[in-house]
Motif scaffolding. Structure first.
Motif, PDB file in Angstrom:
ATOM      1  N   HIS A 169       0.816  -1.216   0.000  1.00  0.00           N
ATOM      2  CA  HIS A 169       0.000   0.000   0.000  1.00  0.00           C
ATOM      3  C   HIS A 169       0.850   1.267   0.000  1.00  0.00           C
ATOM      4  N   HIS A 170       1.764   1.386   0.955  1.00  0.00           N
ATOM      5  CA  HIS A 170       2.554   2.610   1.100  1.00  0.00           C
ATOM      6  C   HIS A 170       3.729   2.592   0.125  1.00  0.00           C
ATOM      7  N   PRO A 171       3.794   3.514  -0.824  1.00  0.00           N
ATOM      8  CA  PRO A 171       4.893   3.493  -1.788  1.00  0.00           C
ATOM      9  C   PRO A 171       6.215   3.936  -1.169  1.00  0.00           C
ATOM     10  N   PRO A 172       7.303   3.260  -1.499  1.00  0.00           N
ATOM     11  CA  PRO A 172       8.617   3.689  -1.005  1.00  0.00           C
ATOM     12  C   PRO A 172       9.183   4.801  -1.888  1.00  0.00           C
ATOM     13  N   LEU A 173       8.464   5.913  -1.926  1.00  0.00           N
ATOM     14  CA  LEU A 173       8.837   7.057  -2.763  1.00  0.00           C
ATOM     15  C   LEU A 173       8.651   8.349  -1.978  1.00  0.00           C
ATOM     16  N   PRO A 174       9.425   9.363  -2.298  1.00  0.00           N
ATOM     17  CA  PRO A 174       9.142  10.681  -1.733  1.00  0.00           C
ATOM     18  C   PRO A 174       7.939  11.300  -2.439  1.00  0.00           C
ATOM     19  N   PHE A 180       1.653  13.917   3.165  1.00  0.00           N
ATOM     20  CA  PHE A 180       1.972  12.508   2.999  1.00  0.00           C
ATOM     21  C   PHE A 180       3.314  12.133   3.629  1.00  0.00           C
ATOM     22  N   ASP A 181       4.152  13.097   3.928  1.00  0.00           N
ATOM     23  CA  ASP A 181       5.405  12.779   4.620  1.00  0.00           C
ATOM     24  C   ASP A 181       5.140  12.140   5.982  1.00  0.00           C
ATOM     25  N   ILE A 182       4.030  12.539   6.619  1.00  0.00           N
ATOM     26  CA  ILE A 182       3.688  11.981   7.929  1.00  0.00           C
ATOM     27  C   ILE A 182       3.294  10.505   7.796  1.00  0.00           C
ATOM     28  N   LEU A 183       2.728  10.152   6.639  1.00  0.00           N
ATOM     29  CA  LEU A 183       2.101   8.843   6.454  1.00  0.00           C
ATOM     30  C   LEU A 183       2.943   7.907   5.597  1.00  0.00           C
ATOM     31  N   GLU A 184       4.229   8.203   5.446  1.00  0.00           N
ATOM     32  CA  GLU A 184       5.056   7.443   4.523  1.00  0.00           C
ATOM     33  C   GLU A 184       5.436   6.076   5.075  1.00  0.00           C
ATOM     34  N   LEU A 185       6.062   5.264   4.244  1.00  0.00           N
ATOM     35  CA  LEU A 185       6.579   3.961   4.646  1.00  0.00           C
ATOM     36  C   LEU A 185       7.859   4.159   5.446  1.00  0.00           C
ATOM     37  N   ARG A 186       7.886   3.619   6.666  1.00  0.00           N
ATOM     38  CA  ARG A 186       9.071   3.705   7.511  1.00  0.00           C
ATOM     39  C   ARG A 186      10.075   2.613   7.115  1.00  0.00           C
TER      40      ARG A 186
END
Length: 299
Positions: A169-174, A180-186
């Motif tokens: 679901h969460h793309p490994p992209l900026p 969306f920075d808050i919700l990014e893939l860690r």
């Protein structure tokens, strides 16, 4: 679907329909009081079927429901199952941050309603498709824990004949949208290490509600926009909001040496009507030289 080859590339070896972010609510309620997500899903499925493509798989990259309601998962399955059966394609469900693992497992997978990550592996005639679960129960950001990354390494230890595609679901992209920075893939370095040296050829994702693409650890990443609503990128980055327009899905074509991701808009618009089945049949009957003369030369 019948194919006609006019150029140097043979038909794709495999085709995947990539959809995302349906955000269904129980009782066909409007999302945010304005977005008819059930109607938009129906329209998206109709548009995908109208392409004539009979895919090797259909992938929904997360946020299948908005609140994780069991009734919403039942409604999603009732809408998608007969449609997918007509296409003759397996459906791959990916968990998103709005999903609830127990209800997803029970409603879509006929499984035990546990909090275990929703993962899976599909062999699409030599093309391996792996679904990862980047959802974090109780949170909206994404992550892949050590156990899931270890499982992924084990699955990738042997290459597949046509390579591997990952779906999460969460793309490994900026992204240029601050929200969306808050919700990014860690722990993106952890994922990069897990796929290093493997046969992963592409990564499919959702979450952003707009179509975008990039590379991660040398692997192309393609993000499908949502079927429910999309982000209005015409606004300044810190003012981007959702709009009831721009819905689309992706057609993923897999060749031996490349993979393409075509954005297909879900719109009601009349085409020009120049390229018809009759035109294709006439062109197919010509020799390559006659075809070049008939169509390629500038007039």
């Amino acid at each position: 679907m019948a194919s006609v080859q006019f150029g140097q590339h043979a038909p794709a070896r495999r085709v995947i329909l990539h959809l995302s972010d349906t955000h269904l609510l129980a009782g066909d309620r409007l999302l945010g009081g304005r977005y008819d997500t059930a109607a938009h899903l129906r329209r998206t499925l109709e548009a995908a079927e109208a392409t004539g493509v009979r895919p090797d798989a259909v992938v929904f990259t997360g946020d299948l429901t908005d609140l994780g309601e069991p009734e919403a998962y039942r409604a999603l399955r009732e809408a998608v199952d007969p449609w997918a059966a007509r296409l003759g394609a397996p459906v791959v469900w990916v968990a998103g941050n709005h999903d609830e693992r127990p209800a997803l497992r029970a409603g879509l997978l006929d499984g035990e309603p546990t909090e275990e990550p929703v993962t899976g592996v599909w062999d699409l005639g030599g093309l391996r498709l792996i679904a990862l679960d980047s959802s974090v129960p109780g949170w909206h950001h994404g992550d892949l824990d050590a156990a899931q990354l270890e499982w992924l390494r084990a699955e990738l230890s042997e290459p597949a004949p046509l390579g591997t595609i990952l779906a999460l679901h969460h793309p490994p992209l900026p992204t240029h949208i601050p929200f969306f920075d808050i919700l990014e893939l860690r722990d993106q370095p952890g994922l990069a290490a897990a796929i290093a040296g493997s046969d992963v050829r592409a990564i499919l994702a959702g979450h952003l509600h707009y179509s975008t693409s990039g590379t991660f650890a040398g692997v192309p990443v393609s993000v499908s926009a949502a079927s429910c609503y999309t982000m209005d990128l015409a606004r300044p980055a810190d003012e981007v909001n959702g709009m009831d327009a721009g819905q689309s899905f992706h057609l993923v074509h897999v060749w031996d040496d490349t993979i393409t991701h075509a954005v297909v808009p879900v719109v009601d618009a009349e085409p020009a009507g120049y390229f018809t089945p009759e035109w294709v049949a006439r062109m197919a009957a010509l020799t390559p030289e006659e075809r070049l003369e008939a169509f390629s030369r500038k007039r």
